[in-house]
Design a protein around this motif. Structure first.
Motif, PDB file in Angstrom:
ATOM      1  N   THR A   1      -5.563   7.260  -6.325  1.00 53.26           N
ATOM      2  CA  THR A   1      -5.623   5.804  -6.167  1.00 53.26           C
ATOM      3  C   THR A   1      -5.623   5.380  -4.702  1.00 53.26           C
ATOM      4  N   THR A   2      -5.527   6.316  -3.786  1.00 52.71           N
ATOM      5  CA  THR A   2      -5.568   5.982  -2.362  1.00 52.71           C
ATOM      6  C   THR A   2      -6.678   6.787  -1.686  1.00 52.71           C
TER       7      THR A   2
ATOM      8  N   TYR B   1      -7.982  11.486  -0.987  1.00 53.43           N
ATOM      9  CA  TYR B   1      -9.313  12.115  -0.958  1.00 53.43           C
ATOM     10  C   TYR B   1      -9.654  12.759   0.377  1.00 53.43           C
TER      11      TYR B   1
ATOM     12  N   GLY C   1       0.820  -1.212   0.000  1.00 57.07           N
ATOM     13  CA  GLY C   1       0.000   0.000   0.000  1.00 57.07           C
ATOM     14  C   GLY C   1       0.847   1.253   0.000  1.00 57.07           C
TER      15      GLY C   1
ATOM     16  N   THR D   1      -3.279  -1.585   3.359  1.00 57.25           N
ATOM     17  CA  THR D   1      -4.113  -1.709   2.162  1.00 57.25           C
ATOM     18  C   THR D   1      -5.386  -0.864   2.212  1.00 57.25           C
TER      19      THR D   1
ATOM     20  N   THR E   1      -6.174   8.154   1.070  1.00 60.27           N
ATOM     21  CA  THR E   1      -5.417   9.283   1.615  1.00 60.27           C
ATOM     22  C   THR E   1      -5.580  10.526   0.742  1.00 60.27           C
TER      23      THR E   1
ATOM     24  N   SER F   1     -11.314  12.739  11.568  1.00 61.07           N
ATOM     25  CA  SER F   1      -9.920  13.156  11.365  1.00 61.07           C
ATOM     26  C   SER F   1      -8.905  12.458  12.266  1.00 61.07           C
TER      27      SER F   1
HETATM   28  C1  LIG Z   1     -13.347  10.949   0.782  1.00 57.11           C
HETATM   29  C2  LIG Z   1     -12.595  10.674   2.054  1.00 57.11           C
HETATM   30  C3  LIG Z   1     -12.327  11.700   2.925  1.00 57.11           C
HETATM   31  C4  LIG Z   1     -11.641  11.449   4.121  1.00 57.11           C
HETATM   32  N1  LIG Z   1     -11.312  12.503   4.938  1.00 57.11           N
HETATM   33  C5  LIG Z   1     -10.533  12.253   6.026  1.00 57.11           C
HETATM   34  C6  LIG Z   1     -10.050  13.331   6.812  1.00 57.11           C
HETATM   35  O1  LIG Z   1     -10.305  14.498   6.546  1.00 57.11           O
HETATM   36  N2  LIG Z   1      -9.265  13.023   7.896  1.00 57.11           N
HETATM   37  C7  LIG Z   1      -8.952  11.745   8.239  1.00 57.11           C
HETATM   38  O2  LIG Z   1      -8.252  11.532   9.233  1.00 57.11           O
HETATM   39  N3  LIG Z   1      -9.386  10.713   7.481  1.00 57.11           N
HETATM   40  C8  LIG Z   1     -10.148  10.944   6.386  1.00 57.11           C
HETATM   41  N4  LIG Z   1     -10.563   9.897   5.622  1.00 57.11           N
HETATM   42  C9  LIG Z   1     -10.096   8.546   5.946  1.00 57.11           C
HETATM   43  C10 LIG Z   1      -8.632   8.429   5.547  1.00 57.11           C
HETATM   44  O3  LIG Z   1      -8.393   9.179   4.394  1.00 57.11           O
HETATM   45  C11 LIG Z   1      -8.251   6.980   5.284  1.00 57.11           C
HETATM   46  O4  LIG Z   1      -8.715   6.142   6.308  1.00 57.11           O
HETATM   47  C12 LIG Z   1      -6.731   6.872   5.210  1.00 57.11           C
HETATM   48  O5  LIG Z   1      -6.227   7.766   4.249  1.00 57.11           O
HETATM   49  C13 LIG Z   1      -6.352   5.454   4.852  1.00 57.11           C
HETATM   50  O6  LIG Z   1      -4.962   5.432   4.623  1.00 57.11           O
HETATM   51  P1  LIG Z   1      -4.266   4.055   4.360  1.00 57.11           P
HETATM   52  O7  LIG Z   1      -2.831   4.338   4.135  1.00 57.11           O
HETATM   53  O8  LIG Z   1      -4.652   3.096   5.399  1.00 57.11           O
HETATM   54  O9  LIG Z   1      -4.944   3.506   3.005  1.00 57.11           O
HETATM   55  P2  LIG Z   1      -5.064   4.181   1.562  1.00 57.11           P
HETATM   56  O10 LIG Z   1      -4.663   5.582   1.551  1.00 57.11           O
HETATM   57  O11 LIG Z   1      -6.414   3.857   1.028  1.00 57.11           O
HETATM   58  O12 LIG Z   1      -4.016   3.344   0.701  1.00 57.11           O
HETATM   59  C14 LIG Z   1      -4.241   1.968   0.454  1.00 57.11           C
HETATM   60  C15 LIG Z   1      -3.200   1.473  -0.531  1.00 57.11           C
HETATM   61  O13 LIG Z   1      -3.172   0.056  -0.543  1.00 57.11           O
HETATM   62  C16 LIG Z   1      -3.060  -0.400  -1.880  1.00 57.11           C
HETATM   63  N5  LIG Z   1      -3.569  -1.777  -1.921  1.00 57.11           N
HETATM   64  C17 LIG Z   1      -4.763  -2.228  -1.450  1.00 57.11           C
HETATM   65  N6  LIG Z   1      -4.837  -3.573  -1.624  1.00 57.11           N
HETATM   66  C18 LIG Z   1      -3.673  -3.957  -2.203  1.00 57.11           C
HETATM   67  C19 LIG Z   1      -3.142  -5.198  -2.636  1.00 57.11           C
HETATM   68  N7  LIG Z   1      -3.830  -6.347  -2.535  1.00 57.11           N
HETATM   69  N8  LIG Z   1      -1.910  -5.234  -3.205  1.00 57.11           N
HETATM   70  C20 LIG Z   1      -1.193  -4.074  -3.357  1.00 57.11           C
HETATM   71  N9  LIG Z   1      -1.641  -2.868  -2.956  1.00 57.11           N
HETATM   72  C21 LIG Z   1      -2.865  -2.818  -2.393  1.00 57.11           C
HETATM   73  C22 LIG Z   1      -3.873   0.609  -2.667  1.00 57.11           C
HETATM   74  O14 LIG Z   1      -3.521   0.564  -4.033  1.00 57.11           O
HETATM   75  C23 LIG Z   1      -3.425   1.892  -1.965  1.00 57.11           C
HETATM   76  O15 LIG Z   1      -2.176   2.276  -2.460  1.00 57.11           O
HETATM   77  C24 LIG Z   1     -11.249  10.128   4.429  1.00 57.11           C
HETATM   78  C25 LIG Z   1     -11.524   9.090   3.553  1.00 57.11           C
HETATM   79  C26 LIG Z   1     -12.183   9.347   2.371  1.00 57.11           C
HETATM   80  C27 LIG Z   1     -12.463   8.215   1.436  1.00 57.11           C
END
Ligand SMILES: Cc1cc2nc3c(=O)[nH]c(=O)nc-3n(C[C@H](O)[C@H](O)[C@H](O)COP(=O)(O)OP(=O)(O)OC[C@H]3O[C@@H](n4cnc5c(N)ncnc54)[C@H](O)[C@@H]3O)c2cc1C
Length: 509
Positions: free
Chosen positions: A54-55, A59, A23, A201, A57, A386
């Motif tokens: 694509t993440t 958005y 991820g 992920t 994050t 947040s």
């Molecule tokens: C519209 C929106 C607004 C939000 N606003 C806020 C906010 O203002 N403040 C806040 O704290 N949170 C907010 N959130 C929540 C927060 O953005 C997310 O929970 C956080 O960014 C998740 O980060 P992450 O690194 O866990 O995952 P992500 O940023 O989603 O990244 C996941 C990654 O994993 C990869 N991946 C997934 N499965 C696989 C696989 N099988 N093999 C290889 N790669 C894979 C994807 O390609 C991606 O790169 C918001 C969410 C959304 C959708």
């Protein structure tokens, strides 16, 4: 157990790493950078092109909740708000540990080049969202916080070995520990041997027809952990954001209308113009998300309307302060400066996930999880607004360090992927329809049993690439969500059951 999806030609190529990160969002890149700084050979996988959008994050809109030194805020106050929103299921020690480390983690991000909005006094501007009793949310580009966080991390991660279009399709393990990852690529599958693997992920919003989540949010990390025998927890707590833009489209990703608008004075109204949150909760429009989403859902059910409205016309400088929301509304033919914004609750965030400690260590040696895929105990039954980016930064960095230490202590591993098991899947659209009906904001035993019946008809699906893997992951995760939701017969946090007689809007002082 080596739960390896049946995959034609397993292991066409083989490589080694100390730490594999799955991820490239806030958690993955923060973890990868920390493991790299600790001197380990790190490989980072992304199942899509590594590009904006694509993440999840990318958005993020509202911002990052963080206690700034020298303000009237305190770690204790932030912990209290988090625990109140979590409806009695937060692990307070984990919350305290993560909140207390927040400023350091944000300072590291600033060190990596991130810029946050400042006021006339040159200090960071702070906003408020639901459930927060203080202004403690920093933001960037008005409501484009995620774009800035992702940009800064992408730039810093230029030093990492990032592999786009590499989908992790199985975790490989021996009797005791992780040994590597099976990866699908456009050039065929291969094995990455590694003593440490970090799941980063993201979420599982595409269990539902409409979601705020990006395309790849299909619960892959939870499915990988389940198949590998690691513990998961709290999966019934799927947070529905009260204000997802309603544009009449069939489904898929839909724009979010950030809660920070309500922090600046916007009000939720029904089609008749009545304020929805009046009298429902002492914090009214700034009540915790579970309360607001349930109230909007209840009003839609009562009136039969397709959508409710967020009236943001009195928010000062709306278009300047909230450019992302303004652009999304205008793209859908709505001018939020002059018109109320049509909204519905939408699948947004998984409060549960792969069980970890506050350093991202799962119940399986060598496997770590951070960000939305993880369940540290920070969010309990309902995440405070947040707190997710905060958790991703803090736990991501810690997981990177812990994974690096584990890799050094364990030394090279030899992964075997020779015991394929065929995963099963149901049709993705049918599953999304069933989840949207039976496991949405409001659930009951009969609706959950209906989904279980659909899942019982799942058929073997050899994994040949990303899309099929995602269908198998969605099916496995839906099964776990429905099982957890059926077992919890009470209403709590974002798990509202219409067949729980005590079901009523929860009071949070
Ligand atoms: C519209 C929106 C607004 C939000 N606003 C806020 C906010 O203002 N403040 C806040 O704290 N949170 C907010 N959130 C929540 C927060 O953005 C997310 O929970 C956080 O960014 C998740 O980060 P992450 O690194 O866990 O995952 P992500 O940023 O989603 O990244 C996941 C990654 O994993 C990869 N991946 C997934 N499965 C696989 C696989 N099988 N093999 C290889 N790669 C894979 C994807 O390609 C991606 O790169 C918001 C969410 C959304 C959708």
């Amino acid at each position: 157990m080596t739960a390896t999806p049946a995959c034609g030609g397993i292991g066409r190529w083989q490589q080694r790493a100390d730490v594999v990160v799955i991820g490239v969002g806030v958690a993955g890149l923060t973890a990868g950078l920390a493991a790299h700084r600790a001197g380990r050979k790190v490989v980072v996988l992304a199942k899509t092109r590594h590009a904006p959008g694509t993440t999840a994050t990318h958005y993020a809109q509202g911002g990052i909740a963080v206690v700034l030194p020298g303000t009237e805020d305190s770690v204790a106050a932030h912990v209290a708000d988090t625990v109140a929103a979590g409806a009695g299921l937060c692990d307070e020690a984990a919350v305290t540990s993560i909140v207390a480390d927040g400023y350091r983690a944000v300072a590291d991000l600033v060190g990596a080049g991130a810029h946050f909005d400042t006021g006339a006094d040159g200090h960071w501007s702070l906003t408020r969202e639901g459930g927060h009793h203080r202004r403690r949310i920093i933001h960037a580009g008005g409501d484009a916080t995620g774009v800035e966080v992702q940009r800064a991390l992408d730039e810093a991660a230029g030093i990492l070995d990032i592999r786009p279009q590499h989908t992790a399709i199985a975790l490989l393990r021996d009797d005791e520990k992780i040994t590597g990852v099976l990866v699908a690529t456009p050039d065929g599958p291969g094995i990455l041997h590694a003593p440490s693997v970090i799941l980063a992920t993201g979420g599982l919003g595409h269990l539902y027809r409409a979601t705020t989540n990006p395309d790849g949010a299909t619960g892959d990390g939870v499915a990988l952990a389940l198949w590998a025998g690691a513990e998961v927890a709290d999966l019934e707590f799927i947070q529905f954001h009260p204000t997802m833009l309603f544009d009449g489209s069939a489904g898929g990703r839909r724009p979010l209308i950030t809660e920070a608008l309500r922090g600046e004075g916007a009000i939720l109204r029904d089609a008749a113009g009545e304020a929805i949150m009046a009298g429902v909760h002492p914090m009214a429009d700034l009540a915790p998300r579970d309360v607001v989403a349930a109230a909007v859902d209840a009003r839609l059910r009562a009136t039969g309307a397709d959508c409710a409205y967020l009236d943001a016309r009195r928010v000062p400088g709306l278009a300047r302060r909230f450019p992302t929301v303004t652009a999304a509304c205008r793209a859908a033919g709505i001018d939020p400066v002059r018109q109320p914004i049509p909204i519905v609750p939408g699948a947004h965030y998984s409060c549960g996930g792969v069980r970890t400690d506050p350093h991202g260590r799962t119940t399986l040696a060598g496997l770590f999880a951070a960000g939305e895929v993880g369940r540290t105990g920070m969010h309990g039954a309902n995440r405070l607004a947040s707190n997710s980016l905060l958790e991703g930064l803090v736990v991501g960095g810690r997981a990177g360090v812990a994974a690096a230490e584990h890799a050094l202590a364990t030394g090279p591993t030899r992964a075997r992927a020779d015991e394929p098991v065929a995963p099963v899947a149901v049709d993705r659209a049918a599953l999304q329809r069933a989840m949207s009906t039976g496991a949405s904001v409001l659930r009951d035993g009969a609706g959950l049993a209906g989904i279980a019946a659909l899942l019982a008809g799942a058929r073997p699906l050899p994994v040949t690439g990303r899309r099929r893997f995602e269908s198998a992951a969605l099916t496995a995760v839906a099964d776990a969500v429905v099982t957890a939701a059926a077992r919890r017969t009470e209403s709590r946090g974002c798990h509202h059951r219409s067949d729980d007689p005590s079901n009523a809007a929860r009071e949070v002082a």
